[in-house]
Design a protein around this motif. Structure first.
Motif, PDB file in Angstrom:
ATOM      1  N   GLY A   1       0.251 -18.746  18.923  1.00 33.27           N
ATOM      2  CA  GLY A   1       1.116 -17.370  18.801  1.00 33.27           C
ATOM      3  C   GLY A   1       1.447 -17.045  17.244  1.00 33.27           C
ATOM      4  O   GLY A   1       2.122 -16.168  16.934  1.00 33.27           O
ATOM      5  N   ILE A   2       0.431 -17.340  16.246  1.00 35.44           N
ATOM      6  CA  ILE A   2       0.454 -16.994  15.045  1.00 35.44           C
ATOM      7  C   ILE A   2      -0.672 -16.290  14.661  1.00 35.44           C
ATOM      8  O   ILE A   2      -1.793 -17.050  14.463  1.00 35.44           O
ATOM      9  N   PRO A   3      -0.856 -15.074  14.629  1.00 35.22           N
ATOM     10  CA  PRO A   3      -1.929 -14.218  14.466  1.00 35.22           C
ATOM     11  C   PRO A   3      -2.638 -14.810  12.990  1.00 35.22           C
ATOM     12  O   PRO A   3      -1.791 -14.957  12.034  1.00 35.22           O
ATOM     13  N   SER A   4      -3.926 -14.697  12.791  1.00 33.10           N
ATOM     14  CA  SER A   4      -4.275 -15.379  11.686  1.00 33.10           C
ATOM     15  C   SER A   4      -5.415 -14.378  11.107  1.00 33.10           C
ATOM     16  O   SER A   4      -6.374 -14.210  11.936  1.00 33.10           O
ATOM     17  N   TYR A   5      -5.588 -14.079   9.653  1.00 38.86           N
ATOM     18  CA  TYR A   5      -6.243 -13.318   9.200  1.00 38.86           C
ATOM     19  C   TYR A   5      -7.096 -13.840   7.939  1.00 38.86           C
ATOM     20  O   TYR A   5      -6.487 -14.571   7.107  1.00 38.86           O
ATOM     21  N   GLY A   6      -8.411 -13.611   8.021  1.00 36.45           N
ATOM     22  CA  GLY A   6      -9.041 -14.205   6.780  1.00 36.45           C
ATOM     23  C   GLY A   6      -9.011 -12.903   5.479  1.00 36.45           C
ATOM     24  O   GLY A   6      -9.399 -12.196   5.768  1.00 36.45           O
ATOM     25  N   VAL A   7      -8.241 -13.376   4.370  1.00 37.61           N
ATOM     26  CA  VAL A   7      -8.021 -12.764   3.365  1.00 37.61           C
ATOM     27  C   VAL A   7      -9.111 -11.846   2.717  1.00 37.61           C
ATOM     28  O   VAL A   7     -10.145 -12.820   2.410  1.00 37.61           O
ATOM     29  N   PRO A   8      -8.939 -10.869   2.128  1.00 36.53           N
ATOM     30  CA  PRO A   8     -10.101 -10.404   1.456  1.00 36.53           C
ATOM     31  C   PRO A   8      -9.680 -10.812  -0.327  1.00 36.53           C
ATOM     32  O   PRO A   8      -8.815 -11.489  -0.473  1.00 36.53           O
ATOM     33  N   GLY A   9     -10.701 -10.575  -1.123  1.00 36.22           N
ATOM     34  CA  GLY A   9     -10.067 -10.837  -2.727  1.00 36.22           C
ATOM     35  C   GLY A   9     -11.228 -11.689  -3.313  1.00 36.22           C
ATOM     36  O   GLY A   9     -11.678 -11.058  -4.504  1.00 36.22           O
ATOM     37  N   VAL A  10     -11.730 -12.719  -2.920  1.00 33.85           N
ATOM     38  CA  VAL A  10     -12.780 -13.422  -3.433  1.00 33.85           C
ATOM     39  C   VAL A  10     -14.126 -13.160  -2.869  1.00 33.85           C
ATOM     40  O   VAL A  10     -14.317 -13.178  -1.712  1.00 33.85           O
ATOM     41  N   LEU A  11     -14.856 -12.570  -3.736  1.00 34.19           N
ATOM     42  CA  LEU A  11     -16.061 -12.209  -3.469  1.00 34.19           C
ATOM     43  C   LEU A  11     -17.291 -13.098  -3.652  1.00 34.19           C
ATOM     44  O   LEU A  11     -17.369 -13.908  -4.427  1.00 34.19           O
ATOM     45  N   TYR A  12     -18.147 -13.082  -2.563  1.00 33.13           N
ATOM     46  CA  TYR A  12     -19.326 -14.097  -2.528  1.00 33.13           C
ATOM     47  C   TYR A  12     -20.619 -13.269  -2.623  1.00 33.13           C
ATOM     48  O   TYR A  12     -20.898 -12.198  -2.222  1.00 33.13           O
ATOM     49  N   GLU A  13     -21.437 -14.310  -3.151  1.00 27.53           N
ATOM     50  CA  GLU A  13     -23.118 -13.775  -2.737  1.00 27.53           C
ATOM     51  C   GLU A  13     -23.451 -13.470  -1.501  1.00 27.53           C
ATOM     52  O   GLU A  13     -22.851 -13.988  -0.614  1.00 27.53           O
ATOM     53  N   ALA A  14     -24.585 -12.970  -1.231  1.00 30.91           N
ATOM     54  CA  ALA A  14     -25.223 -12.769  -0.032  1.00 30.91           C
ATOM     55  C   ALA A  14     -25.348 -14.058   0.913  1.00 30.91           C
ATOM     56  O   ALA A  14     -25.221 -14.068   2.013  1.00 30.91           O
TER      57      ALA A  14
END
Length: 464
Positions: A416-429
């Motif tokens: 019951g805890i919605p979880s989100y993958g945060v933006p911010g750290v940019l990655y290579e392809a």
């Protein structure tokens, strides 16, 4: 000449190191200590890494009551840590930060550099876990230290550092907390790995990503049996042939296009970052999921195809018992990544219909973890992330995504805890070779992502 070159290199390296801010230098020391601590399942200790981070948090002013180390007796080296920073408003729901500190195995003889020593070289950090997931674990721990020194946030902020995400069958800290310490990690929503963003080969930022949901990973076994016999008198069909025909039918089948709020927003926003043909198809499919021509164009790209629908693929085949005998038993493993709104049983029914052979038996394997629960595209999460992105990454689109892989978010969502993958750290392809050789991440991405995530967490912590 070699001496002059070496001196120039050392001077350049020193100058580069001197350009980082004092707060970045403190973060780097924390990050380096975490990366240099081996946390593989075979030879490392998450418990040791968690204890080292707890020592830093205590030095920053956290009390024993605000730090909860945890482990189980059977797995003493696979422990973790929960940190709680109480907010000023006791009625406000907390936010939870989640990061795993275990890493995939790495062999020194295969790597160019020691995988358990953080190396900064040519604008990159190299090491096992430099990206997945110790960059985020270090950023979150550092953020908790910074928040402790700042004005007390309105909402309680929690951090769970866990072990076991990378290895099936290991003690999974996130799963254990959700089942045994639900109150300790209770939150309105959680912020986990899985988002980030992307950069071009030249380092130019392309887009930010907020991961909202993820697919279900499910394995099925298909099996054909036969009395067998001597290979000198072969009939027209046998168990291998039946499984081969079943596998071919599964490979040829396309599950229907399925969109939800997240994937519709993904195709709408990601179109701006795609080549013209894909961009037109992405906009068309977002407007009309029944556009078969658009779906066919997008299906040429494995990632876009997997975002469109449930996918199934054969990953293992085993059969036969002798070179001169007809096979008596043949099995194949079908690995499916199921769209969040669909079910394991429904997918099994589709596979049975596609195979269409009563002599091929399909069974669903036991799976770890609860069923996937679709996560809402919540404006309270997306809005602040997007507003901050406009300030810190002007002109970059922020794209909601559905992960085609899997993470520990599934355990939180089920609790019951919605979880989100945060933006911010940019990655290579290629995501910097995570899980592979010479894992790396851009130094600038780590520092910029740290600033973004601290500001974002602070924004969430003050939101009403």
């Amino acid at each position: 000449m070699m001496t002059l070159t070496l001196a120039a290199t050392l001077l350049a390296s020193t100058a580069s190191a001197q350009t980082i801010r004092p707060d970045q230098a403190k973060f780097r020391a924390l990050y380096e200590e975490l990366v240099n601590t081996n946390t593989t399942l075979s030879a490392g200790s998450c418990t040791q890494a968690a204890a080292q981070l707890a020592t830093r948090l205590k030095a920053a002013g956290y009390t024993d009551a605000e730090l909860t180390p945890f482990a189980i007796p059977e797995k003493p080296k696979e422990g973790g840590l929960v940190v709680v920073l109480p907010g000023s408003d006791a009625k406000a729901k907390a936010i939870l930060l989640l990061a795993h500190i275990d890493v995939v195995e790495a062999k020194r003889e295969d790597w160019t550099r020691d995988p358990f020593t953080l190396v900064e070289e040519n604008g990159y950090f190299y090491a096992r876990g430099a990206s997945d997931d110790k960059a985020m674990a270090a950023i979150y721990t550092d953020t908790m230290i910074r928040l402790k020194a700042e004005k007390r946030p309105r909402r309680t902020v929690k951090l769970a550092l866990t072990c076991g995400e990378e290895t099936n069958g290991a003690f999974n800290g996130a799963e254990w907390l959700a089942a045994n310490k639900r109150d300790l990690i209770d939150a309105q929503f959680a912020l986990n790995e899985g988002g980030g963003g992307s950069v071009a080969p030249d380092g130019r930022p392309i887009a930010l990503q907020l991961q909202v949901s993820e697919k279900i990973s499910q394995n099925y076994t298909i099996e054909a049996t036969n009395p067998g016999g001597h290979s000198s008198r072969p009939p027209k069909e046998n168990a291998i042939l039946r499984i081969a025909q079943a596998v071919e039918k599964v490979q040829a089948h396309d599950f229907p296009v399925t969109l939800d709020d997240t994937t519709r927003a993904y195709f709408t926003r990601a179109a701006a970052t795609m080549p013209p043909a894909n961009a037109a198809a992405a906009r068309a499919i977002a407007a009309n999921p029944n556009d078969t021509a658009a779906a066919a164009i997008l299906a040429r790209d494995p990632l876009l195809n997997s975002t469109l629908r449930t996918t199934c693929v054969t990953t293992l085949i085993n059969g036969g018992h002798a070179e001169n005998a007809l096979p008596q038993r043949v099995t194949a493993n079908i690995n499916c990544r199921i769209f969040p709104t669909e079910t394991v049983d429904g997918t099994a029914a589709t596979l049975n219909a596609v195979i269409g052979d009563p002599q091929v038996r399909l069974t669903a394997k036991a799976r770890r973890g609860p069923p996937s629960r679709p996560t809402p595209l919540d404006p309270a999460v997306l809005g602040p992330a997007e507003a901050l992105a406009k300030q810190m990454y002007p002109g970059l689109p922020l794209i909601p995504t559905m992960s085609t892989g899997a993470s520990d978010s599934i355990f939180l969502a089920a609790a019951g805890i919605p979880s989100y993958g945060v933006p911010g750290v940019l990655y290579e392809a290629d995501y910097g070779g995570i899980h592979g050789l010479n894992e790396h991440i851009r130094v600038a991405s780590v520092y910029k992502g740290r600033d973004y995530l601290h500001a974002l967490i602070r924004t969430y912590a003050e939101a009403k």
